[in-house]
Scaffold this motif. Structure first.
Motif, PDB file in Angstrom:
ATOM      1  N   UNK A 196       0.856  -1.186   0.000  1.00 57.42           N
ATOM      2  CA  UNK A 196       0.000   0.000   0.000  1.00 57.42           C
ATOM      3  C   UNK A 196       0.889   1.233   0.000  1.00 57.42           C
ATOM      4  N   UNK A 197       0.720   2.103  -1.007  1.00 55.96           N
ATOM      5  CA  UNK A 197       1.541   3.311  -1.098  1.00 55.96           C
ATOM      6  C   UNK A 197       0.632   4.526  -1.255  1.00 55.96           C
ATOM      7  N   UNK A 198       1.139   5.672  -0.844  1.00 54.60           N
ATOM      8  CA  UNK A 198       0.447   6.952  -1.010  1.00 54.60           C
ATOM      9  C   UNK A 198       1.276   7.793  -1.965  1.00 54.60           C
ATOM     10  N   UNK A 199       0.720   8.092  -3.118  1.00 51.07           N
ATOM     11  CA  UNK A 199       1.451   8.815  -4.162  1.00 51.07           C
ATOM     12  C   UNK A 199       0.998  10.264  -4.207  1.00 51.07           C
ATOM     13  N   UNK A 200       1.946  11.197  -4.104  1.00 56.46           N
ATOM     14  CA  UNK A 200       1.681  12.616  -4.272  1.00 56.46           C
ATOM     15  C   UNK A 200       2.646  13.168  -5.320  1.00 56.46           C
ATOM     16  N   UNK A 201       2.454  14.423  -5.696  1.00 57.43           N
ATOM     17  CA  UNK A 201       3.293  15.001  -6.743  1.00 57.43           C
ATOM     18  C   UNK A 201       4.716  15.280  -6.288  1.00 57.43           C
ATOM     19  N   UNK A 202       4.983  15.221  -4.980  1.00 51.98           N
ATOM     20  CA  UNK A 202       6.329  15.566  -4.518  1.00 51.98           C
ATOM     21  C   UNK A 202       6.929  14.547  -3.544  1.00 51.98           C
ATOM     22  N   UNK A 203       6.371  13.300  -3.513  1.00 54.70           N
ATOM     23  CA  UNK A 203       7.020  12.301  -2.671  1.00 54.70           C
ATOM     24  C   UNK A 203       7.725  11.270  -3.544  1.00 54.70           C
ATOM     25  N   UNK A 204       8.171  10.168  -2.951  1.00 59.37           N
ATOM     26  CA  UNK A 204       8.955   9.178  -3.696  1.00 59.37           C
ATOM     27  C   UNK A 204       8.156   8.461  -4.779  1.00 59.37           C
ATOM     28  N   UNK A 205       6.833   8.584  -4.724  1.00 59.36           N
ATOM     29  CA  UNK A 205       5.980   7.945  -5.738  1.00 59.36           C
ATOM     30  C   UNK A 205       5.389   8.979  -6.701  1.00 59.36           C
ATOM     31  N   UNK A 206       6.094  10.069  -6.908  1.00 60.61           N
ATOM     32  CA  UNK A 206       5.585  11.133  -7.772  1.00 60.61           C
ATOM     33  C   UNK A 206       5.404  10.651  -9.211  1.00 60.61           C
ATOM     34  N   UNK A 208       4.419   7.684 -10.110  1.00 61.10           N
ATOM     35  CA  UNK A 208       3.147   6.968 -10.097  1.00 61.10           C
ATOM     36  C   UNK A 208       1.976   7.951 -10.031  1.00 61.10           C
ATOM     37  N   UNK A 209       2.139   9.031  -9.280  1.00 59.50           N
ATOM     38  CA  UNK A 209       1.098  10.054  -9.163  1.00 59.50           C
ATOM     39  C   UNK A 209       0.714  10.599 -10.537  1.00 59.50           C
ATOM     40  N   UNK A 210       1.705  10.882 -11.362  1.00 55.82           N
ATOM     41  CA  UNK A 210       1.423  11.448 -12.680  1.00 55.82           C
ATOM     42  C   UNK A 210       1.011  10.388 -13.704  1.00 55.82           C
ATOM     43  N   UNK A 211       1.271   9.115 -13.396  1.00 54.26           N
ATOM     44  CA  UNK A 211       0.928   8.041 -14.341  1.00 54.26           C
ATOM     45  C   UNK A 211      -0.471   7.478 -14.134  1.00 54.26           C
ATOM     46  N   UNK A 212      -1.048   7.655 -12.951  1.00 55.66           N
ATOM     47  CA  UNK A 212      -2.351   7.060 -12.640  1.00 55.66           C
ATOM     48  C   UNK A 212      -3.467   7.543 -13.567  1.00 55.66           C
ATOM     49  N   UNK A 213      -3.621   8.876 -13.818  1.00 52.66           N
ATOM     50  CA  UNK A 213      -4.721   9.304 -14.693  1.00 52.66           C
ATOM     51  C   UNK A 213      -4.638   8.656 -16.074  1.00 52.66           C
ATOM     52  N   UNK A 214      -5.784   8.199 -16.574  1.00 46.78           N
ATOM     53  CA  UNK A 214      -5.926   7.551 -17.882  1.00 46.78           C
ATOM     54  C   UNK A 214      -5.315   6.150 -17.927  1.00 46.78           C
ATOM     55  N   UNK A 215      -4.889   5.609 -16.777  1.00 45.86           N
ATOM     56  CA  UNK A 215      -4.259   4.284 -16.782  1.00 45.86           C
ATOM     57  C   UNK A 215      -5.278   3.156 -16.701  1.00 45.86           C
ATOM     58  N   UNK A 216      -6.568   3.490 -16.475  1.00 42.92           N
ATOM     59  CA  UNK A 216      -7.640   2.495 -16.445  1.00 42.92           C
ATOM     60  C   UNK A 216      -7.421   1.421 -15.383  1.00 42.92           C
ATOM     61  N   UNK A 217      -6.755   1.766 -14.282  1.00 41.52           N
ATOM     62  CA  UNK A 217      -6.559   0.808 -13.200  1.00 41.52           C
ATOM     63  C   UNK A 217      -5.549  -0.265 -13.501  1.00 41.52           C
ATOM     64  N   UNK A 218      -4.617  -0.015 -14.430  1.00 39.98           N
ATOM     65  CA  UNK A 218      -3.658  -1.043 -14.851  1.00 39.98           C
ATOM     66  C   UNK A 218      -2.286  -0.881 -14.198  1.00 39.98           C
ATOM     67  N   UNK A 219      -2.160   0.029 -13.223  1.00 39.17           N
ATOM     68  CA  UNK A 219      -0.900   0.196 -12.487  1.00 39.17           C
ATOM     69  C   UNK A 219      -1.020  -0.287 -11.048  1.00 39.17           C
ATOM     70  N   UNK A 428       2.645  19.159 -17.185  1.00 38.46           N
ATOM     71  CA  UNK A 428       3.128  18.567 -15.935  1.00 38.46           C
ATOM     72  C   UNK A 428       4.650  18.465 -15.946  1.00 38.46           C
ATOM     73  N   UNK A 429       5.265  18.352 -14.761  1.00 38.80           N
ATOM     74  CA  UNK A 429       6.728  18.181 -14.697  1.00 38.80           C
ATOM     75  C   UNK A 429       7.202  16.925 -15.413  1.00 38.80           C
ATOM     76  N   UNK A 430       6.347  15.915 -15.437  1.00 44.12           N
ATOM     77  CA  UNK A 430       6.633  14.669 -16.157  1.00 44.12           C
ATOM     78  C   UNK A 430       5.551  14.520 -17.222  1.00 44.12           C
ATOM     79  N   UNK A 431       5.940  14.189 -18.440  1.00 48.87           N
ATOM     80  CA  UNK A 431       4.974  14.077 -19.530  1.00 48.87           C
ATOM     81  C   UNK A 431       4.014  12.926 -19.271  1.00 48.87           C
ATOM     82  N   UNK A 432       2.713  13.251 -19.234  1.00 47.74           N
ATOM     83  CA  UNK A 432       1.694  12.248 -18.973  1.00 47.74           C
ATOM     84  C   UNK A 432       1.138  11.681 -20.278  1.00 47.74           C
TER      85      UNK A 432
END
Length: 561
Positions: A196-206, A208-219, A428-432
Motif C-alpha cells: 500500500x503506497x500513497x502517491x503525491x506530486x512531490x514524494x517518492x511515488x511522484x 506513479x502520481x502522474x501516471x495514474x490518470x488515464x491508466x484504467x486501473x492497470x498500475x 506537468x513536470x513529467x509528460x503524462x
C-alpha cells in the motif's frame, strides 16, 4: 457552407429486426428498467445514509480492514496459473459504453465493492478523502450543504471517483481546475505485490502520481483518493447566451463566452458549457456562484431544475434561441446534476416521449434509467447495433480547433446536439499520457495560460443523422476517421468509449513513456492488463493478453511513425 461542413450523401439502409427492437425498446425500459432502477436508487440512497450515520473514525477503521483484505487477496494469486488481476465488478455495471470484454478471459478477481465511503471532509485543509466507489451524487449531497464542493463535479450522479481518476472526468469548472484527476492531491494504491503506497506530486511515488490518470486501473488498485475542495455558494447565477451563424461563428461565440481576449481574469466565469443544436444555432451558458440572499432578491428568477416534472435541461436551454439572452438562479447541487435526469439528450432516444409534460409529471421521478441496467438488458445483437448505429464519443481538442472539430462532426457523423466543455490541459513536470501541444506557452492563443493549454471536450452523443433518416452508416469506420483526425490535430479520445485504435495508433495518440516506466517499476506487467489491451475493442483471449504482456517486457511500447 464550406466543403468540410457538407454532410456526406449516403444510400438508404435496409432495416432488420434489430431496428424494430430498438425502436420499441422503450417498452422494456418502462416496465422493467425504470422500476428496478428506482428501487436500486432508493437502496443505494439508504446505503449512503447508513454510511453517513457512521463516524469518520469508524469509516476509516472499516477502510483499513477492507484494504487488508485486498492485500491478502492479491498475495493469494499464483502468477503461474491465475489470470490477470481485475476487479470483481460485473462488466455491465460500468457506466462507459466500451465493452468490458477483457473480463471474459480468465482473470483473478479482487472485490472492491465495499469501497464506497467518504472517509473525511477536512475543512481546514480543504480536502475530501474518499473511496473509489463514492459517486458524484453521494459526495455533492455531503459537501454542498457545507458550502463546499469538489473543484470538478462530473454531471451524472452515478459517475464514481475511481472511474473519473483512472479514466476521464470533466465539468463546466474544468477551464479553471483542469480534468477531475488534476484536482487530486494524493492517491492510495495497492501495488501488484500487495504494498500500500500513497502517491503525491512531490514524494517518492511522484512518477506513479502522474501516471495514474488515464491508466484504467492497470498500475495498481486505487483504494482511496484525497481531492481538492473549494468554497461554493447556495446558487448558480446562470446566463444563457444564444449564438447564431456558421459552425466557426458558433465556436468563436463559445470561446468568447469564457476566455476574454484581453486576458482579464475577472471576466472568467465559474462554470461554462455550450450546446450546439444544429449547424447554425447554439446556446452558451456561463455561471457564477451566488448567495441565497442574491438569488432571492426581488425580480430574480429561481429555477429548481432538479424537480422531476421540470423540462429536460438541454431543452430548457434551447429556449434562449427564441427568447434571447436571459439569466436565472439554480440551486448549486441541482445545477451540478442538471444532465442526470435525461442523460444529456440520450433520454430522448431511450424514451421518445420522456420529455413530454404528462410523462415528466407522472413518471419523471423514476428517471433516469440506470445505464448499467440498460446495458444488462441488451444482448449481443443490440450491443453491436449501438456500436454501429450510435455515437457516444468525446473529442478532446485544442480550443482554437473547436470550429474545425464541429465541421468534421457535421460532415462525418451529423450528430446534434453537440456538447462543448472547456478544460485546462496542464504541462506537468513529467509528460503524462495526455499533454498539451509543444510550444503552446509561446503561442498563448485565446484561453491559454503559462502552465496550461485550453482544450475543449466536443461531446458527440446521439444517433447520427444518416441513421435517423434510414441511410447507411458505418459506425466503426466513422470512429476510425475520428481517431485519425484527433491524432493529426493534437487531440485525444477518452477510453470509456468504443475505440477502433490499433496498438500503434493508440501510442501515437497517447504518450506511453511514463506509463510503461511505472508498469515495470511497480511490477504491474504480468499482474494487470496493459491499458491498450484493456481499452481495445473485442474479446481478449488469455493467449493474446499474455503474449502482449511478454512483448511489453521486451519493448516500451509500439513505435509510432
Amino acid at each position: 457552407m464550406s466543403d468540410l461542413q457538407a454532410p456526406l450523401v449516403r444510400p438508404k439502409r435496409k432495416k432488420t429486426w434489430v431496428d424494430y427492437f430498438v425502436k420499441f425498446r422503450w417498452i422494456i425500459v418502462i416496465f422493467v428498467v425504470l422500476p428496478i432502477s428506482a428501487t436500486l436508487y432508493f437502496l443505494i440512497y439508504l446505503g449512503d445514509m447508513w454510511s453517513e450515520s457512521k463516524s469518520y473514525e469508524k469509516r476509516r477503521k472499516e477502510h483499513d480492514q477492507n484494504v487488508a483484505k485486498v492485500i491478502k487477496r492479491l498475495k493469494e494469486r499464483d502468477a503461474a496459473k491465475d489470470g490477470l488481476v481485475c476487479t470483481a465488478r460485473k462488466p455491465w455495471i460500468a457506466v462507459g459504453m466500451r465493452n468490458v470484454d477483457y473480463k471474459r478471459a480468465r482473470h483473478f478477481e479482487v472485490d472492491l465493492g465495499e469501497f464506497r465511503n467518504i472517509l473525511e471532509i477536512n475543512k481546514e485543509k480543504m480536502i475530501a478523502r474518499v473511496e473509489p466507489l463514492v459517486n458524484m451524487g453521494q459526495i455533492s449531497r455531503a459537501t454542498v450543504p457545507m458550502n463546499l464542493s469538489l473543484a470538478v463535479v462530473a454531471e451524472l450522479d452515478d459517475l464514481t471517483v475511481g472511474g473519473l481518476i483512472n479514466g476521464y472526468g470533466i465539468e463546466g469548472s474544468s477551464h479553471l481546475y483542469g480534468l477531475f484527476a488534476d484536482t487530486v492531491v494524493a492517491y492510495e494504491i495497492v501495488l501488484a505485490g500487495g504494498e500500500l503506497v500513497r502517491a503525491t506530486k512531490d514524494n517518492e511515488y511522484s512518477d506513479l502520481f502522474y501516471a495514474i490518470p488515464w491508466s484504467q486501473g492497470t498500475l495498481g488498485l486505487l483504494v482511496a483518493a484525497e481531492i481538492k475542495l473549494i468554497p461554493v455558494k447556495e446558487y448558480m447565477r446562470l446566463t444563457y447566451i444564444p449564438v447564431k451563424g456558421d459552425l466557426q461563428t458558433l465556436a468563436q461565440g463559445y470561446m468568447d463566452s469564457f476566455a476574454p481576449k484581453d486576458g482579464d481574469a475577472s471576466k472568467i466565469p465559474d462554470f461554462v458549457e455550450g450546446m450546439v443544436y444544429n449547424p447554425t444555432e447554439g446556446v452558451m451558458m456561463v455561471g457564477t456562484y451566488a448567495s441565497k440572499e442574491e438569488a432571492k432578491k426581488k425580480g430574480n428568477k429561481i429555477n429548481n431544475v432538479g424537480w422531476w416534472f421540470k423540462p429536460w435541461f438541454y431543452q430548457h436551454a434551447q429556449t434562449a434561441l427564441k427568447k434571447g439572452e436571459f439569466v436565472e438562479y439554480i440551486p448549486t447541487r441541482e445545477y451540478y446534476h442538471r444532465h442526470t435526469r435525461c442523460l444529456y439528450w440520450e433520454g430522448k432516444l431511450i424514451l421518445p416521449f420522456g420529455d413530454q409534460f404528462w410523462f415528466r409529471f407522472l413518471f419523471g421521478w423514476l428517471m433516469p434509467p440506470k445505464v448499467s441496467l440498460l446495458k444488462a438488458t441488451q444482448g449481443e445483437a443490440i450491443r453491436n447495433y449501438y456500436h454501429d448505429m450510435h455515437v457516444i464519443q468525446d473529442m478532446l481538442v485544442p480550443l482554437y480547433k473547436v470550429g474545425d472539430a464541429l465541421e468534421w462532426v457535421h460532415r462525418e457523423m451529423e450528430v446534434y446536439p453537440i456538447w462543448l466543455c472547456p478544460h485546462k490541459l496542464y504541462k506537468a513536470p513529467i509528460k503524462q499520457q495526455i499533454y498539451p501541444e509543444p510550444g503552446f506557452e509561446y503561442e498563448r492563443r485565446q484561453g491559454d495560460t503559462e502552465d496550461a493549454q485550453m482544450y475543449t471536450d466536443v461531446g458527440v452523443y446521439y444517433a447520427p443523422g444518416p441513421v435517423l433518416r434510414g441511410e447507411e452508416f458505418d459506425g466503426s469506420e466513422a470512429v476510425r476517421k475520428m481517431e485519425k483526425w484527433l491524432i493529426e490535430n493534437g487531440g485525444f479520445q477518452p477510453q470509456y468509449a468504443v475505440s477502433e485504435l490499433d496498438e500503434k495508433s493508440f501510442w501515437r495518440m497517447f504518450d506511453g513513456d511514463l506509463y510503461e516506466h511505472c508498469r515495470k517499476k511497480y511490477r504491474a506487467v504480468g499482474t494487470f492488463m496493459s491499458v491498450y489491451y484493456k481499452s481495445k475493442k473485442g474479446r481478449k483471449t488469455e493467449k493474446e493478453v499474455r503474449e502482449a504482456e511478454q512483448a511489453h517486457l521486451e519493448t516500451a511500447y509500439a513505435e509510432a511513425d
